[in-house]
Design a protein around this motif. Sequence first.
Motif, PDB file in Angstrom:
ATOM      1  N   UNK A  58     -22.805  36.216  16.779  1.00 48.59           N
ATOM      2  CA  UNK A  58     -22.039  37.451  16.894  1.00 48.59           C
ATOM      3  C   UNK A  58     -21.807  38.082  15.528  1.00 48.59           C
ATOM      4  N   UNK A  59     -21.682  37.245  14.492  1.00 49.08           N
ATOM      5  CA  UNK A  59     -21.521  37.790  13.146  1.00 49.08           C
ATOM      6  C   UNK A  59     -20.591  37.023  12.242  1.00 49.08           C
ATOM      7  N   UNK A  60     -19.796  36.111  12.807  1.00 49.05           N
ATOM      8  CA  UNK A  60     -18.800  35.399  12.001  1.00 49.05           C
ATOM      9  C   UNK A  60     -19.464  34.473  10.988  1.00 49.05           C
ATOM     10  N   UNK A  61     -18.804  34.329   9.849  1.00 51.90           N
ATOM     11  CA  UNK A  61     -19.272  33.405   8.822  1.00 51.90           C
ATOM     12  C   UNK A  61     -18.808  31.994   9.154  1.00 51.90           C
ATOM     13  N   UNK A  62     -19.678  31.189   9.727  1.00 54.73           N
ATOM     14  CA  UNK A  62     -19.312  29.836  10.153  1.00 54.73           C
ATOM     15  C   UNK A  62     -20.508  28.922   9.987  1.00 54.73           C
ATOM     16  N   UNK A  63     -20.265  27.710   9.524  1.00 53.77           N
ATOM     17  CA  UNK A  63     -21.318  26.710   9.411  1.00 53.77           C
ATOM     18  C   UNK A  63     -21.557  26.072  10.780  1.00 53.77           C
ATOM     19  N   UNK A  64     -22.823  25.983  11.159  1.00 54.82           N
ATOM     20  CA  UNK A  64     -23.186  25.358  12.433  1.00 54.82           C
ATOM     21  C   UNK A  64     -23.524  23.900  12.145  1.00 54.82           C
ATOM     22  N   UNK A  65     -22.537  23.029  12.353  1.00 59.05           N
ATOM     23  CA  UNK A  65     -22.720  21.600  12.021  1.00 59.05           C
ATOM     24  C   UNK A  65     -22.318  20.675  13.163  1.00 59.05           C
ATOM     25  N   UNK A  66     -21.880  21.224  14.289  1.00 61.30           N
ATOM     26  CA  UNK A  66     -21.519  20.398  15.432  1.00 61.30           C
ATOM     27  C   UNK A  66     -20.192  19.684  15.325  1.00 61.30           C
ATOM     28  N   UNK A  67     -19.388  20.022  14.295  1.00 61.50           N
ATOM     29  CA  UNK A  67     -18.090  19.377  14.098  1.00 61.50           C
ATOM     30  C   UNK A  67     -16.990  20.431  14.183  1.00 61.50           C
ATOM     31  N   UNK A  68     -16.042  20.225  15.081  1.00 67.42           N
ATOM     32  CA  UNK A  68     -14.925  21.166  15.223  1.00 67.42           C
ATOM     33  C   UNK A  68     -13.883  20.822  14.154  1.00 67.42           C
ATOM     34  N   UNK A  69     -14.068  21.445  12.993  1.00 69.39           N
ATOM     35  CA  UNK A  69     -13.205  21.182  11.847  1.00 69.39           C
ATOM     36  C   UNK A  69     -12.236  22.345  11.646  1.00 69.39           C
ATOM     37  N   UNK A  70     -11.502  22.303  10.542  1.00 69.14           N
ATOM     38  CA  UNK A  70     -10.528  23.351  10.278  1.00 69.14           C
ATOM     39  C   UNK A  70     -11.157  24.720  10.142  1.00 69.14           C
ATOM     40  N   UNK A  71     -12.349  24.777   9.530  1.00 67.17           N
ATOM     41  CA  UNK A  71     -13.028  26.063   9.370  1.00 67.17           C
ATOM     42  C   UNK A  71     -13.407  26.652  10.721  1.00 67.17           C
ATOM     43  N   UNK A  72     -13.831  25.808  11.651  1.00 65.18           N
ATOM     44  CA  UNK A  72     -14.174  26.290  12.984  1.00 65.18           C
ATOM     45  C   UNK A  72     -12.937  26.807  13.704  1.00 65.18           C
ATOM     46  N   UNK A  73     -11.832  26.070  13.621  1.00 67.46           N
ATOM     47  CA  UNK A  73     -10.588  26.513  14.253  1.00 67.46           C
ATOM     48  C   UNK A  73     -10.138  27.857  13.684  1.00 67.46           C
ATOM     49  N   UNK A  74     -10.351  28.061  12.389  1.00 68.34           N
ATOM     50  CA  UNK A  74      -9.968  29.313  11.752  1.00 68.34           C
ATOM     51  C   UNK A  74     -10.779  30.479  12.303  1.00 68.34           C
ATOM     52  N   UNK A  75     -12.076  30.275  12.483  1.00 72.80           N
ATOM     53  CA  UNK A  75     -12.922  31.341  13.027  1.00 72.80           C
ATOM     54  C   UNK A  75     -12.600  31.591  14.493  1.00 72.80           C
ATOM     55  N   UNK A  76     -12.350  30.528  15.259  1.00 71.25           N
ATOM     56  CA  UNK A  76     -11.955  30.711  16.658  1.00 71.25           C
ATOM     57  C   UNK A  76     -10.660  31.524  16.731  1.00 71.25           C
ATOM     58  N   UNK A  77      -9.722  31.245  15.844  1.00 71.03           N
ATOM     59  CA  UNK A  77      -8.474  32.004  15.798  1.00 71.03           C
ATOM     60  C   UNK A  77      -8.742  33.485  15.539  1.00 71.03           C
ATOM     61  N   UNK A  78      -9.625  33.774  14.575  1.00 71.41           N
ATOM     62  CA  UNK A  78      -9.961  35.167  14.278  1.00 71.41           C
ATOM     63  C   UNK A  78     -10.601  35.847  15.475  1.00 71.41           C
ATOM     64  N   UNK A  79     -11.502  35.130  16.148  1.00 73.58           N
ATOM     65  CA  UNK A  79     -12.134  35.682  17.344  1.00 73.58           C
ATOM     66  C   UNK A  79     -11.084  35.996  18.409  1.00 73.58           C
ATOM     67  N   UNK A  80     -10.183  35.067  18.651  1.00 70.22           N
ATOM     68  CA  UNK A  80      -9.135  35.288  19.657  1.00 70.22           C
ATOM     69  C   UNK A  80      -8.255  36.474  19.291  1.00 70.22           C
ATOM     70  N   UNK A  81      -7.927  36.590  18.028  1.00 70.24           N
ATOM     71  CA  UNK A  81      -7.041  37.666  17.580  1.00 70.24           C
ATOM     72  C   UNK A  81      -7.624  39.038  17.937  1.00 70.24           C
ATOM     73  N   UNK A  82      -8.936  39.157  17.897  1.00 73.89           N
ATOM     74  CA  UNK A  82      -9.589  40.420  18.216  1.00 73.89           C
ATOM     75  C   UNK A  82      -9.922  40.524  19.702  1.00 73.89           C
ATOM     76  N   UNK A  83     -10.515  39.489  20.281  1.00 72.65           N
ATOM     77  CA  UNK A  83     -11.154  39.605  21.589  1.00 72.65           C
ATOM     78  C   UNK A  83     -10.434  38.887  22.738  1.00 72.65           C
ATOM     79  N   UNK A  84      -9.495  37.970  22.430  1.00 67.37           N
ATOM     80  CA  UNK A  84      -8.753  37.274  23.485  1.00 67.37           C
ATOM     81  C   UNK A  84      -7.318  37.072  22.997  1.00 67.37           C
ATOM     82  N   UNK A  85      -6.584  38.176  22.795  1.00 68.67           N
ATOM     83  CA  UNK A  85      -5.293  38.100  22.120  1.00 68.67           C
ATOM     84  C   UNK A  85      -4.152  37.518  22.948  1.00 68.67           C
TER      85      UNK A  85
END
Length: 263
Positions: A202-229
């Motif tokens: 979609x466009x987010x800056x995220x490493x694809x490593x298969x591990x749900x780490x803090x960076x992934x949670x941060x991007x999911x939060x940003x996605x929710x803030x815009x698209x699933x508030x």
Amino acid sequence: MNASLFDPDYADAVLRASPSFDERRDGKAADILLLHYTGLRDGASAEDWLCDPQSSVSCHYIVHEDGRVVQMVAEAARAWHAGVSVWQGETDINSHSIGIEIVNGGHDHGMPDFPEKQIDAVIALARDIVGRNAIAPARVLAHSDVAPGRKADPGEKFPWARFAAAGIGHWVEPAPLGGGRYLTMGEAGQPVEALQSMLALYGYGIEVNGVFNGATATVVTAFQRHFRPQRVDGVADVSTIDTLHRLLAALPQFRKGQNSAAG
């Protein structure tokens, strides 16, 4: 380029030139509309800050609570509003974007509602900008999209659905909240990799490593803030994943591929 020598790009804007700008780099043109909130107590302070040479920040426009639109940087120039950010692998978001600051105290000041008159003015301005610059709907973004974790604006109260109804931005109705399988901190494996891949696609800056780490949670939060508030918690529940999947499926390049396969 002299800060004081430009005419408004938007007919309903008044000018107050900021000295904080430069030229767009490498011949880049504006293909992103980036929306912010000011995060300060009042509009006068925000406008002064964006025009203060000591601040080294600026934006193309600021929209006040009463609907007044002030242009501070010519659209042809590179305003300094995005900061450290990334979208679809591009890190010089300032060279790619036109920025609108919306007067609102934000999370630090109680996250007040956006007044109707202000939102009407932002919609009119945004419609004019995307029309003149041929900005694609999926390139109308939140500051928090391009700078997850570092920025949270314009926040989960921003009426993205109303903008989409006015023809601005990419949007699908968020899937309802509910139970079912979810992904959260500490998990690993193919489902996490698939989630990261969709966010990156979609466009987010995220490493694809298969591990749900803090960076992934941060991007999911940003996605929710815009698209699933409805719930912004960094947990990739069924609602979040389904909404993301349908957003991707609704992009023109994916619809085209689906139609070709169907034909």
